[in-house]
Design a protein around this motif. Structure first.
Motif, PDB file in Angstrom:
ATOM      1  N   THR A  17       0.858  -1.183   0.000  1.00 58.05           N
ATOM      2  CA  THR A  17       0.000   0.000   0.000  1.00 58.05           C
ATOM      3  C   THR A  17       0.896   1.236   0.000  1.00 58.05           C
ATOM      4  O   THR A  17       1.703   1.406   0.911  1.00 58.05           O
ATOM      5  N   PRO A  18       0.778   2.099  -1.001  1.00 52.10           N
ATOM      6  CA  PRO A  18       1.689   3.254  -1.013  1.00 52.10           C
ATOM      7  C   PRO A  18       1.310   4.315   0.023  1.00 52.10           C
ATOM      8  O   PRO A  18       0.209   4.849  -0.004  1.00 52.10           O
ATOM      9  N   VAL A  19       2.212   4.549   0.932  1.00 47.33           N
ATOM     10  CA  VAL A  19       2.006   5.566   1.971  1.00 47.33           C
ATOM     11  C   VAL A  19       2.672   6.867   1.529  1.00 47.33           C
ATOM     12  O   VAL A  19       2.110   7.951   1.651  1.00 47.33           O
ATOM     13  N   LEU A  20       3.868   6.725   0.981  1.00 41.83           N
ATOM     14  CA  LEU A  20       4.697   7.896   0.670  1.00 41.83           C
ATOM     15  C   LEU A  20       4.713   8.235  -0.812  1.00 41.83           C
ATOM     16  O   LEU A  20       4.987   9.370  -1.184  1.00 41.83           O
ATOM     17  N   THR A  21       4.440   7.246  -1.650  1.00 42.34           N
ATOM     18  CA  THR A  21       4.620   7.473  -3.088  1.00 42.34           C
ATOM     19  C   THR A  21       3.306   7.680  -3.842  1.00 42.34           C
ATOM     20  O   THR A  21       3.321   7.875  -5.052  1.00 42.34           O
ATOM     21  N   SER A  22       2.167   7.619  -3.126  1.00 40.34           N
ATOM     22  CA  SER A  22       0.887   7.819  -3.821  1.00 40.34           C
ATOM     23  C   SER A  22       0.718   9.295  -4.177  1.00 40.34           C
ATOM     24  O   SER A  22       1.166  10.172  -3.437  1.00 40.34           O
ATOM     25  N   PRO A  23       0.067   9.580  -5.302  1.00 44.45           N
ATOM     26  CA  PRO A  23      -0.108  10.992  -5.678  1.00 44.45           C
ATOM     27  C   PRO A  23      -1.173  11.678  -4.817  1.00 44.45           C
ATOM     28  O   PRO A  23      -2.039  11.012  -4.244  1.00 44.45           O
ATOM     29  N   ILE A  24      -1.099  12.994  -4.740  1.00 40.14           N
ATOM     30  CA  ILE A  24      -2.149  13.768  -4.055  1.00 40.14           C
ATOM     31  C   ILE A  24      -3.078  14.283  -5.155  1.00 40.14           C
ATOM     32  O   ILE A  24      -2.652  15.045  -6.026  1.00 40.14           O
ATOM     33  N   PHE A  75      -6.729  17.217   0.666  1.00 45.52           N
ATOM     34  CA  PHE A  75      -5.561  16.738   1.413  1.00 45.52           C
ATOM     35  C   PHE A  75      -5.399  17.522   2.718  1.00 45.52           C
ATOM     36  O   PHE A  75      -5.245  16.949   3.792  1.00 45.52           O
ATOM     37  N   TYR A  76      -5.479  18.854   2.614  1.00 47.55           N
ATOM     38  CA  TYR A  76      -5.283  19.676   3.822  1.00 47.55           C
ATOM     39  C   TYR A  76      -6.529  19.744   4.695  1.00 47.55           C
ATOM     40  O   TYR A  76      -6.450  20.110   5.870  1.00 47.55           O
TER      41      TYR A  76
END
Ligand code: SF4
Length: 540
Positions: free
Chosen positions: A151-158, A164-165
């Motif tokens: 599961t991508p935690v760091l590499t998934s796109p926003i 997001f914020y």
């Protein structure tokens, strides 16, 4: 003047009229001594404070100022053997005395690395150099790969910055909830030490102070690692969100990113992301400040980094007190690494439990690994903790391009892993540690079969001697003596006394104040253990 007094005087001008930035600016302009005196006067400091700081950093030292090009001296560029021919090629465009040297530029995926006009390049062919120096638009021919095995935690796109914020609103005025999720997640610091992140927040909350800070350690100095660079340049909002919500949690209104000067693109991308945030009003009551490092590996050590921001010489502080108690300008400070901050959004969005379900019991979540150019597919890969190392190197790295005898994992203080040990290891803190190595920041530098191991350990000792902050004797003197011994054994009719050398390593390991002097014996001991046959010719 005592550091306490200098700190207090530096604090009076604060981050907006920052002492370190002032010193850097004057040094880079190569001004006359009187201008340094005026600066010292303005801050009510002795000249020696300002000059002492200026003389510490690679980019600010008189002999290195105003060079046109800085050639990468990092470990991966060294083992790849690309830099001699690069320098020859550069000399066709500029004079030899206009070429300076820099620590690792984070281009370990391609090598032949240098910095020119505040940009970093890799150029193996003369046509590439012609293009770069002809001031034509130049696009790097080779980019590094990215990938993920879970599961991508760091590499998934926003997808949507507003969404997001918006998560921050859910946690407004809920510091305990933030801490609970982070505690459940068991997120450990990704800079190398692996300290539980929630404890830092908890400690800073408990401290009574009118001002608190969040500091992001983006001084990714480990040669071979460029994962923080990836995050800053491709996932800047994950980093900024982590700092912002941490600030909201502990009551800090200021976040400082200390980004190494060798990463000019990272500085530009983060600056742009901060502008984006402030102009779209996605955050409130929180300010970001970028401080550009000027070339000193030791600034990756948290207390040296704080001293650097304050304009002091970046010498390591004696702990306790810890930064969470007395950090930036002596105020309680949450100080953590880029990758640690970048994990926080996913944890708060998906729950600490979901994060804990990834990885192993004590090494939860994922880790970014950086693979160098000896891999067929060099790049940044997000790997679930506990994954067999063999899978990382072959399924993602694609195996080696030529015969490799060992890997240095986790920077210059990380272990030297012989290739035959790879099958026994998994990617997590415990597996590497229990086998006598180190996960560190998970940069992988290959040592090819024909690269002499004596040269490699000489490089490590020289690196430590060059980068030592000088605060404690075991490191300041010991690293230099170690370097001298190895160098003599390489070039003269001299054999190293093994007992004396072992004593030196023990003194470094147990007598040094921080991980630089204390850490270098690990890879040297690994080399002596696994490459005894190759190294025995240099010892009595
Ligand atoms: S171990 Fe080296 S870098 Fe660390 S405090 Fe001592 S002299 Fe400074």
């Amino acid at each position: 003047m005592s550091n306490k007094n200098i700190r207090a005087l530096s604090e009076r001008k604060g981050l907006n009229d920052n002492l370190f930035e002032n010193i850097s600016e004057l040094s880079l302009k190569d001004v006359v001594k009187e201008e340094f005196h005026e600066l010292a006067d303005r801050f009510h400091l002795d000249d020696s404070v300002v000059l002492g700081t200026s003389s510490f950093y690679d980019f600010l030292k008189p002999e290195n100022r105003n060079k046109k090009v800085y050639v990468c001296d990092g470990t991966a560029c060294m083992t790849s053997g690309t830099q001699k021919s690069l320098i020859k090629g550069l000399e066709k465009h500029i004079n030899a005395d206009e070429i300076g040297h820099a620590a690792c530029l984070g281009r370990c995926h391609s090598n032949s690395a240098f910095m020119f006009n505040d940009k970093t390049y890799s150029a193996k062919k003369k046509e590439q150099l012609n293009q770069i120096f002809s001031k034509k638009e130049y696009s790097q021919e080779k980019k590094y790969q990215t990938g993920c095995n879970t599961t991508p935690v760091l590499t998934s796109p926003i997808d949507d910055l507003n969404d997001f914020y918006a998560l921050a609103e859910e946690f407004t005025n809920k510091p305990q909830q933030i801490i609970d999720e982070l505690k459940t997640s068991n997120l450990r610091g990704r800079g190398g030490a692996g300290f539980p992140y929630w404890i830092k927040l908890y400690t800073v909350i408990k401290e009574k102070a009118d001002q608190k800070y969040i500091v992001c350690n983006a001084d990714e100095g480990d040669p071979g690692a460029y994962s923080d660079m990836y995050l800053m340049e491709h996932q800047p909002h994950k980093v900024l969100f982590g700092m912002y919500i941490s600030g909201k949690c502990v009551g800090a209104d200021t976040g400082v990113l200390y980004i190494r000067g060798e990463y000019p693109d990272s500085i530009r991308t983060i600056r742009k992301a901060i502008k984006e945030l402030t102009s779209s009003k996605l955050i409130n009551d929180f300010n970001f400040k970028i401080i550009r490092g000027q070339g000193a590996y030791v600034c990756g050590e948290e207390t040296a980094l704080l001293n650097s921001i304050e304009g002091l010489r970046p010498e390591v502080r004696v702990r306790p007190p810890y930064p969470a108690q007395e950090g930036l300008y002596g105020k309680p400070t949450v100080l953590s690494n880029v990758e640690t901050f970048a994990n926080i959004h996913w944890i708060l969005k998906n729950s600490g439990k979901a994060y804990e379900d990834l990885g192993t019991k004590n090494s939860t979540g994922t880790k970014l690994v950086s693979l160098d150019s000896f891999f067929k597919e060099p790049g940044i890969y997000e790997i679930e903790m506990g994954t067999p190392l063999d899978s990382v190197l072959n399924d993602f790295g694609g195996g080696f391009t030529s015969e490799v005898k060992a890997l240095q994992i986790g920077g210059p203080l990380g272990g030297i892993v012989p290739v035959e040990k790879i099958k026994d290891l998994t990617l997590d803190f415990e597996s590497l540690h229990n086998n006598g190595f180190l996960l560190g920041h998970a940069g992988f530098v290959c040592i090819p079969k024909d690269f002499p191991m004596i040269r490699f350990i000489e490089h490590l000792m020289k690196f430590t001697a060059d980068e030592s902050c000088g605060k404690c004797y075991p490191c300041r003197i010991g690293s230099f003596r170690g370097y001298e011994m190895i160098k003599k054994a390489r070039y003269d009719d001299y054999k190293i006394d093994r007992q004396l050398f072992n004593d030196l390593l023990e003194t470094l390991e147990f007598g040094s104040l921080c991980a630089l002097g204390g850490g270098v014996p690990l890879p040297v001991k690994n080399a002596l253990q696994y490459f005894e046959e190759e190294l025995k010719a240099f010892f009595k």
